[in-house]
Design a protein around this motif. Structure first.
Motif, PDB file in Angstrom:
ATOM      1  N   LEU A 155       0.811  -1.168  -0.159  1.00 42.12           N
ATOM      2  CA  LEU A 155       0.006  -0.004  -0.312  1.00 42.12           C
ATOM      3  C   LEU A 155       0.979   1.356  -0.016  1.00 42.12           C
ATOM      4  CD1 LEU A 155      -2.321  -0.976   2.772  1.00 42.12           C
ATOM      5  CD2 LEU A 155      -2.957  -0.870   0.338  1.00 42.12           C
ATOM      6  N   GLU A 156       0.308   2.246  -0.576  1.00 38.67           N
ATOM      7  CA  GLU A 156       1.014   3.701  -0.323  1.00 38.67           C
ATOM      8  C   GLU A 156      -0.203   4.211   0.381  1.00 38.67           C
ATOM      9  OE1 GLU A 156       3.045   6.701  -3.287  1.00 38.67           O
ATOM     10  OE2 GLU A 156       0.637   6.825  -3.436  1.00 38.67           O
ATOM     11  N   ARG A 170       5.263   3.881   1.986  1.00 38.66           N
ATOM     12  CA  ARG A 170       4.981   2.720   1.061  1.00 38.66           C
ATOM     13  C   ARG A 170       5.012   1.678   2.100  1.00 38.66           C
ATOM     14  NH1 ARG A 170       3.644   2.187  -3.966  1.00 38.66           N
ATOM     15  NH2 ARG A 170       3.984   4.560  -5.438  1.00 38.66           N
ATOM     16  N   LEU A 171       4.054   0.734   2.179  1.00 37.63           N
ATOM     17  CA  LEU A 171       4.062  -0.288   3.183  1.00 37.63           C
ATOM     18  C   LEU A 171       3.918  -1.857   2.195  1.00 37.63           C
ATOM     19  CD1 LEU A 171       1.336   0.962   5.543  1.00 37.63           C
ATOM     20  CD2 LEU A 171       3.851   1.360   5.636  1.00 37.63           C
ATOM     21  N   GLY A 172       4.596  -2.686   2.736  1.00 36.93           N
ATOM     22  CA  GLY A 172       4.400  -4.125   1.979  1.00 36.93           C
ATOM     23  C   GLY A 172       5.494  -4.357   0.926  1.00 36.93           C
ATOM     24  N   ASP A 183       3.732  -6.432  10.117  1.00 35.04           N
ATOM     25  CA  ASP A 183       3.002  -6.282   8.918  1.00 35.04           C
ATOM     26  C   ASP A 183       2.093  -5.229   9.002  1.00 35.04           C
ATOM     27  OD1 ASP A 183       1.397  -6.871   6.913  1.00 35.04           O
ATOM     28  OD2 ASP A 183       0.657  -8.991   7.351  1.00 35.04           O
ATOM     29  N   LEU A 184       2.483  -3.948   8.566  1.00 31.78           N
ATOM     30  CA  LEU A 184       1.840  -2.627   8.709  1.00 31.78           C
ATOM     31  C   LEU A 184       0.638  -2.756   7.479  1.00 31.78           C
ATOM     32  CD1 LEU A 184       4.610  -0.271   9.590  1.00 31.78           C
ATOM     33  CD2 LEU A 184       3.039  -1.456  11.172  1.00 31.78           C
ATOM     34  N   THR A 185       1.127  -3.502   6.655  1.00 27.94           N
ATOM     35  CA  THR A 185       0.068  -3.651   5.490  1.00 27.94           C
ATOM     36  C   THR A 185      -1.470  -4.046   5.851  1.00 27.94           C
ATOM     37  OG1 THR A 185       1.693  -3.834   3.830  1.00 27.94           O
ATOM     38  CG2 THR A 185      -0.291  -4.334   3.185  1.00 27.94           C
ATOM     39  N   SER A 186      -1.127  -5.321   6.698  1.00 25.07           N
ATOM     40  CA  SER A 186      -2.306  -5.804   7.115  1.00 25.07           C
ATOM     41  C   SER A 186      -3.034  -5.007   8.162  1.00 25.07           C
ATOM     42  CB  SER A 186      -1.916  -7.136   7.809  1.00 25.07           C
ATOM     43  OG  SER A 186      -1.798  -8.398   6.818  1.00 25.07           O
ATOM     44  N   LEU A 187      -2.438  -4.349   8.891  1.00 26.19           N
ATOM     45  CA  LEU A 187      -2.696  -3.401   9.851  1.00 26.19           C
ATOM     46  C   LEU A 187      -3.619  -2.327   9.309  1.00 26.19           C
ATOM     47  CD1 LEU A 187      -2.872  -2.208  12.802  1.00 26.19           C
ATOM     48  CD2 LEU A 187      -0.897  -0.736  12.236  1.00 26.19           C
ATOM     49  N   MET A 188      -3.413  -1.862   7.809  1.00 25.16           N
ATOM     50  CA  MET A 188      -4.289  -0.900   7.530  1.00 25.16           C
ATOM     51  C   MET A 188      -5.410  -1.480   6.565  1.00 25.16           C
ATOM     52  SD  MET A 188      -2.782   2.024   7.674  1.00 25.16           S
ATOM     53  CE  MET A 188      -1.419   2.633   8.466  1.00 25.16           C
TER      54      MET A 188
END
Length: 450
Positions: A155-156, A170-172, A183-188
């Motif tokens: 994700l951005e 940028r995450l992931g 896992d900050l992408t899954s958090l979002m």
């Protein structure tokens, strides 16, 4: 605020101030803004942080929990014009899209490359990928192929908190594997815009699916249909989709669209099977559980007509009056018990309830129908809504399977999670959004002193 093209017309703002959640509270925004790039979003977030203005992101407004509803004095950030498919990478089976891309439009774009994006909520002709990510949307195929989270690689996000408000991070990743850091992408995913504004999404794709057959079972009542779902689970059957539709839903769709479907039973199960063995196994399970009749079809037109009825259920019932939509998920073995509880709650409150479900994964959508302008019926429906949540928790379920918490499910979520986990969620919100600007009052209810 120093933003070009701010929308302030009251009628325009009214249309952008709420989603489809019936009776969820709605505030009055000071303006709306339609960014077309990440840079536009960054500038909007910077301006809001400078002036202490809350930010409420929205996509197509198809949500059913109040997650996109405005709060007083906010800026509504309408992301629908950020609707570009940035990249389709056929070598690595991924796509990069902006948040305003409509789910079905992405499906068509990748289908041209013989690829498939599986998450398919019933709102797929209208809902956006950004909204799907915000609520971790599921759909008909999630039983076998998973929900939105299973397809988000990166994700951005325009954030605040640990970085300066308005910073794009940028995450992931783009790789199929990766465990570098939290896992900050899954958090979002599923955070409903409360931790930042998603401006770009990298998605996993799959090869186009094989041809599928449809298995239909007609049942004398909802509980018997529930027993058929539980039996399919016990036998280890894994259809691509397993959907439940009751008589009220089928009748509403037929009255509206005249698809030629004869709703002559109290409940119907629709399954998509990818092999003949799966189709035969599903048909046998339906029969053994008490189906009045079972049919298998490889006629694509007939199959699509049946699944079209499933997708059209919500708008068809919405024509009958205000519709309060539940979204509880229970263990599959508890589906018969939960369906019986729903019927009992509706009868006791005098509320007409039509039920559809992603039955294969226990995600039930009782639809509570009320006559327009009837305050007593509205209050009864709201009471029944809360009792259904309680019943789901009592059988080991959850208050929302895919629609999100938004405003309507905050109390239920707090009961489900308990004070300790709720405190952890509050800490995450405060760390990533210390000013409390991103979609305030949704999901996490911060302490008064925050």
């Amino acid at each position: 605020m120093d933003l070009p093209g701010l929308l302030t017309d009251p009628a325009t703002l009214a249309g952008l101030s709420h989603d489809e959640a019936e009776w969820a509270p709605t505030g009055t925004p000071i303006a709306a803004y339609r960014p077309q790039s990440t840079a536009d979003v960054q500038r909007a977030v910077e301006e809001c942080a400078k002036h202490g203005i809350p930010i409420v992101p929205r996509g197509a407004g198809t949500g059913l929990s109040g997650g996109a509803n405005a709060v007083d004095g906010c800026l509504v950030l309408d992301l629908s014009r950020m609707n570009r498919v940035v990249e389709i990478d056929t070598d690595n089976l991924l796509a990069v899209v902006q948040p305003g891309v409509v789910n079905d439009d992405l499906k068509k774009a990748v289908a041209a490359h013989e690829l498939w994006y599986p998450p398919d909520p019933a709102s797929s002709p209208w809902s956006t990928i950004g909204g799907n990510v915000a609520t971790n949307a599921g759909g008909l195929c999630c039983l076998k192929y998973g929900v939105t989270r299973d397809y988000v690689l990166g994700l951005e996000v325009v954030m605040g908190g640990p970085v300066e408000y308005g910073t794009a991070v940028r995450l992931g990743r783009r790789t199929t594997k990766g465990v570098a850091g939290y896992d900050l992408t899954s958090l979002m995913v599923g955070s409903e815009g409360t931790l930042g504004v998603i401006t770009e999404i990298t998605l996993r794709l799959r090869p186009a699916p094989n041809a599928q057959s449809t298995v239909v079972g007609a049942f004398p009542d909802l509980v018997t249909a529930g027993h058929a779902v539980a039996l399919c689970t016990r036998r280890g059957l894994q259809p691509a989709a397993l959907e439940l539709i009751d008589r009220a839903c089928l009748q509403a769709v037929e009255d509206w669209k005249h698809l030629g479907i004869e709703p002559d039973t109290e409940a119907m199960l629709l399954a998509r099977a990818e092999t003949q063995a799966d189709a035969e196994g599903l048909a046998a399970a339906f029969t053994d559980a008490g189906a009045a009749w079972t049919e298998q079809s490889t006629d694509s037109a007939e199959a699509e007509a049946l699944f079209a009825a499933r997708r059209l259920t919500y708008p068809a019932l919405e024509r009958l009056g205000p519709l309060l939509t539940e979204d509880v998920c229970v263990p599959r073995s508890k589906i018969p018990v939960m369906l019986a509880r729903i019927e009992e709650i509706g009868a006791r409150h005098g509320v007409k309830i039509a039920t559809i479900a992603h039955a294969g994964d226990g995600n039930l959508h009782p639809l509570l129908i009320t006559p327009p302008g009837d305050d007593q019926a509205r209050e009864a429906a709201q009471a029944a809504f809360e009792e259904i949540i309680t019943a789901a928790l009592e059988v080991g379920g959850t208050v929302t399977g895919e629609h999100g918490v938004g405003l309507l499910k905050r109390d239920g979520m707090e009961r489900e999670l308990g004070p300790e986990v709720s405190a952890v969620q509050q800490a995450v919100k405060q760390a990533l959004d210390p000013l409390g600007l991103f979609n305030p009052t949704k999901v996490v209810r911060l302490p008064a002193h925050a």
